[in-house]
Write a protein that holds these residues in place. Structure first.
Motif, short mmCIF file in Angstrom:
data_model
loop_
_atom_site.label_atom_id
_atom_site.label_comp_id
_atom_site.label_asym_id
_atom_site.label_seq_id
_atom_site.Cartn_x
_atom_site.Cartn_y
_atom_site.Cartn_z
N GLU A 121 22.09 43.89 26.65
CA GLU A 121 23.32 44.65 26.73
C GLU A 121 24.24 44.41 25.52
OE1 GLU A 121 22.05 43.10 29.29
OE2 GLU A 121 21.56 44.78 30.57
N ASP A 122 24.11 43.26 24.88
CA ASP A 122 25.01 42.91 23.79
C ASP A 122 24.27 42.95 22.46
OD1 ASP A 122 27.13 42.36 25.61
OD2 ASP A 122 26.15 40.46 26.10
N ASP A 123 24.98 42.59 21.39
CA ASP A 123 24.34 42.50 20.09
C ASP A 123 23.28 41.41 20.10
OD1 ASP A 123 25.85 44.52 19.06
OD2 ASP A 123 27.42 43.20 18.29
N PHE A 124 22.30 41.56 19.24
CA PHE A 124 21.25 40.55 19.15
C PHE A 124 20.84 40.39 17.70
CE2 PHE A 124 18.96 44.54 19.45
CZ PHE A 124 17.91 44.38 18.57
N ALA A 125 20.12 39.32 17.43
CA ALA A 125 19.61 39.06 16.08
C ALA A 125 18.22 38.45 16.20
CB ALA A 125 20.55 38.13 15.32
N ASP A 219 31.26 50.68 22.91
CA ASP A 219 31.97 50.91 24.17
C ASP A 219 32.15 52.42 24.36
OD1 ASP A 219 35.08 51.51 23.25
OD2 ASP A 219 33.94 50.25 21.85
N PRO A 220 32.22 52.89 25.62
CA PRO A 220 32.32 54.33 25.89
C PRO A 220 33.50 55.02 25.21
CG PRO A 220 31.78 53.15 27.89
CD PRO A 220 32.09 52.10 26.86
N GLU A 221 34.56 54.30 24.95
CA GLU A 221 35.75 54.91 24.36
C GLU A 221 35.52 55.32 22.91
OE1 GLU A 221 40.48 53.83 23.54
OE2 GLU A 221 39.19 52.43 24.62
N HIS A 222 34.64 54.62 22.20
CA HIS A 222 34.51 54.84 20.75
C HIS A 222 33.13 55.32 20.29
CE1 HIS A 222 37.85 51.79 21.00
NE2 HIS A 222 38.41 52.67 20.17
N ILE A 223 32.08 55.14 21.07
CA ILE A 223 30.73 55.29 20.54
C ILE A 223 30.44 56.72 20.08
CG2 ILE A 223 29.69 55.67 22.85
CD1 ILE A 223 27.26 54.06 21.75
N LEU A 224 30.87 57.74 20.81
CA LEU A 224 30.56 59.11 20.42
C LEU A 224 31.32 59.51 19.15
CD1 LEU A 224 30.44 60.91 23.89
CD2 LEU A 224 28.59 59.80 22.61
N ALA A 257 29.00 59.32 27.01
CA ALA A 257 29.68 58.16 26.43
C ALA A 257 29.15 56.87 27.03
CB ALA A 257 31.18 58.29 26.65
N VAL A 258 28.81 56.92 28.32
CA VAL A 258 28.27 55.73 28.99
C VAL A 258 26.80 55.53 28.62
CG1 VAL A 258 27.73 54.72 31.23
CG2 VAL A 258 29.91 55.91 30.90
N LYS A 259 26.01 56.62 28.60
CA LYS A 259 24.58 56.52 28.34
C LYS A 259 24.26 56.27 26.87
CE LYS A 259 23.50 57.73 32.63
NZ LYS A 259 22.86 56.80 33.60
N ALA A 260 25.18 56.63 25.97
CA ALA A 260 24.91 56.53 24.53
C ALA A 260 24.61 55.12 24.10
CB ALA A 260 26.08 57.10 23.73
N ARG A 261 25.21 54.15 24.77
CA ARG A 261 24.95 52.76 24.40
C ARG A 261 23.47 52.43 24.54
NH1 ARG A 261 28.61 47.64 25.74
NH2 ARG A 261 27.32 46.04 24.77
N ARG A 262 22.87 52.89 25.63
CA ARG A 262 21.45 52.62 25.84
C ARG A 262 20.59 53.41 24.83
NH1 ARG A 262 17.52 49.23 26.50
NH2 ARG A 262 15.63 50.25 27.25
N ILE A 263 20.99 54.64 24.53
CA ILE A 263 20.24 55.43 23.54
C ILE A 263 20.24 54.74 22.19
CG2 ILE A 263 20.21 57.61 22.26
CD1 ILE A 263 21.33 58.95 24.80
N ILE A 264 21.41 54.28 21.76
CA ILE A 264 21.51 53.56 20.48
C ILE A 264 20.68 52.27 20.55
CG2 ILE A 264 23.09 52.26 19.01
CD1 ILE A 264 23.24 55.24 18.58
N SER A 265 20.72 51.60 21.69
CA SER A 265 19.96 50.37 21.87
C SER A 265 18.47 50.62 21.70
CB SER A 265 20.25 49.77 23.25
OG SER A 265 19.45 48.64 23.50
N ILE A 266 17.96 51.72 22.28
CA ILE A 266 16.54 52.07 22.15
C ILE A 266 16.19 52.31 20.68
CG2 ILE A 266 14.82 53.83 22.68
CD1 ILE A 266 16.28 54.23 25.37
#
Length: 588
Positions: A121-125, A219-224, A257-266
């Motif tokens: 769910e968070d940043d990773f390295a 976050d949903p407020e800024h990602i799009l 806005a909510v789903k975009a985080r997972r799309i970017i993660s993929i």
């Protein structure tokens, strides 16, 4: 403790995602390649190494997160330490190299040491290290530490002490891409994104991730808004401001806005943020997604990359050529020409970018598709090529008489108002200079129907037919004309009646269908067809050289000598006739 355990589980999920994205099988051997902490004890050679090297923690003895092994020999290929917090990356590096990795080296093994920090769910390295015979060195890409886990082939090469630690990103296999495309499609469907808009959302997400090098607020407020801003920056930087608004996402879509985080993660797990000009990655991932999005969502069909590459090789495209695609789609033919030029002339990326700015010309009047083509070029290192959002029939920029090569697969007409394929071919010829070469993917029906004979004769009055090569029937199914042929025409030289034309019939293009996805297979015949054309060879049942018949049919099957059947094929044929005869008698 409960919160810590949740973070550990999320870190485990991230590890599984990253490994799966690179084609590793995360099941337990012998079915898979991954052994987790509690599974080492079942294998003496691993238990002995890890027992001696277990780190001492506040709660007892620790073990690495996982060991990736060869499923047959159980030899360790990767040893992995994972931490739930990205701030513990250095700690993970020390433990995986100096404790577990060194233990394996001293025991005579040579795995890569992989450190992972963060959660799904968070940043990773990620950091990858190899043993060079004296010390652990960091695997790099263009001088920077790689941010992904290597696939099997890269890991095998990297493990060898004498090889360099430089690694290049790899495109995952079709099965992996299909699974990711399926998940992205589901997320877009849940966000109420219709079929027609889905390619734009995926393309925008890819380009934004690449342009920002992964620095997007999630976050949903800024990602799009961040996705749109990064896309616009990429198009402006490439000198294509007219396309800057064509690839965008609807910032008012709260579900997206909510789903975009997972799309970017993929997409991050697929290395989109580190791609370079070596990878026609957007095209590959987009086309895989496109099939899962319902086929013809934006009125375009896309030529498989290996077929586009074959056409570029057939016409022997070189760096002095001006290459035109009047119906460029996402740019597959233009990129095939770019790849061949770079390969044949051993050009660097910067040399290639300078060369193609005025020598690759494409047209597509669908705004999203034109923007996707430019985005594809940007990801290849060249967004400044002459790709126009315009109709090739009416665009004032159309290079009449200036191109030396045309590579194209015109859209198949679905309505009476759509331009017929014949018009696209004629327009392509208008773009060529005298002696220019044209390779076009065309429906077989145009080449055999008697009512098209006058049209074929008219083409041959001022042009020469060099080759006609039939492609496999299922190449474009189920979304397009199933029977297609590649025509090779040379402009401005009337076809002589004694001219011998090359014909071939491809049954195996090097791919086969598996669960709706075309995957590589043995026995591909495209290289053989190119060789037979170049060397003027013939093979019964596959290829031949012949003059055209009186009806000037271009159909390869009419000119290729039949292959003599072997005994097994004769027996099969006899049995089939007997079965059919028996069934007929029994019925009637």
């Amino acid at each position: 403790m409960a919160r810590a355990r949740v973070s550990e589980v999320r870190a485990e999920h991230l590890l599984t995602e990253l490994l799966t994205a690179q084609g590793w099988d995360c099941r337990r051997p012998p079915n898979g390649e991954m052994l987790r902490q509690h599974e080492y004890k079942d294998h003496d050679h691993l238990r002995e190494v890890l027992h001696q090297r277990s780190k001492v923690t506040a709660i007892g003895h620790g073990l690495p997160e996982a060991v990736i092994v060869d499923r047959l020999t159980l030899q360790p290929l990767l040893v992995i330490e994972a931490k739930a917090s990205i701030h513990d990356l250095d700690k993970a590096v020390i433990e995986v190299t100096q404790i577990y990795g060194r233990g394996f080296i001293e025991a005579g093994y040579n795995p890569l040491a992989v450190a992972l920090a963060g959660t799904s769910e968070d940043d990773f390295a990620v950091r990858v290290h190899k043993w060079n015979g004296k010390k652990w060195v960091t695997a790099t890409y263009e001088g920077n530490p790689v941010g992904w886990i290597p696939n099997r082939a890269d890991a095998e090469r990297l493990r060898q002490p004498q090889t360099t630690a430089e690694l290049r990103p790899s495109v995952p296999g079709p099965d992996v891409l299909a699974a990711r495309a399926d998940e992205i499609n589901r997320l877009l469907r849940e966000s109420n994104i219709n079929d027609r808009s889905r390619p734009a959302v995926v393309g925008a997400s890819m380009l934004a991730l690449w342009q920002s090098r992964g620095v997007l607020r999630k976050d949903p407020e800024h990602i799009l808004a961040d996705i749109n801003r990064a896309c616009e920056q990429a198009f402006w930087k490439a000198g294509k401001p007219d396309l800057a608004k064509s690839l965008h996402v609807d910032e008012a879509n709260e579900k997206l806005a909510v789903k975009a985080r997972r799309i970017i993660s993929i997409l991050e797990r697929l290395n989109v943020s580190v791609l370079t000009a070596e990878h026609d990655y957007l095209g590959q991932l987009y086309e895989t997604f496109f099939r899962y999005a319902g086929g013809n969502t934006i009125g375009q069909y896309f030529t498989p990359r290996h077929v586009a590459a074959f056409c570029a090789d057939l016409l022997e495209v070189v760096k002095n050529d001006v290459v035109l695609d009047p119906t460029c789609g996402t740019g597959g033919f233009l990129i095939a020409a770019m790849d061949r030029i770079a390969r044949e002339h051993k050009l660097s990326r910067s040399e290639m970018v300078k060369l193609v700015q005025k020598r690759l010309i494409g047209f597509d009047d669908e705004p999203v598709t034109a923007a996707l083509c430019v985005a594809n070029m940007i990801l290849r290192g060249d967004g400044s090529s002459s790709v126009h959002r315009a109709d090739a029939f009416t665009a004032p920029e159309y290079p009449v008489g200036r191109a030396s090569v045309v590579l194209m697969n015109p859209p198949y007409p679905h309505k009476k108002t759509d331009a017929p394929t014949e018009s696209y071919l004629e327009r392509a010829l208008e773009g060529l200079s005298q002696g220019g070469r044209l390779a076009i993917v065309i429906p077989l029906s145009l080449l055999v129907k008697s009512n098209k004979a006058d049209w074929r004769k008219s083409i041959l009055k001022t042009n020469t037919l060099e080759a006609a090569i039939k492609l496999p029937d299922e190449l474009f199914q189920p979304y397009a004309q199933p029977y297609t042929v590649i025509l090779f025409l040379r402009k401005g030289i009337p076809h002589h009646h004694a001219k011998k034309v090359f014909f071939a019939r491809i049954e195996n293009d090097g791919f086969r269908l598996k669960k709706g996805v075309r995957i590589p297979c043995e026995g591909g015949e495209l290289p053989k067809a190119a060789e037979h054309f170049r060397d003027r060879e013939s093979e019964p049942g596959f290829s031949g050289w012949s003059t055209l018949d009186d009806d000037v049919s271009f159909a390869p099957g009419a000119y290729i000598a039949a292959r003599e059947l072997n005994d097994e094929e004769i027996d099969d044929g006899v049995r089939e006739v007997i079965r059919a005869r028996t069934a007929f008698v029994a019925r009637h």
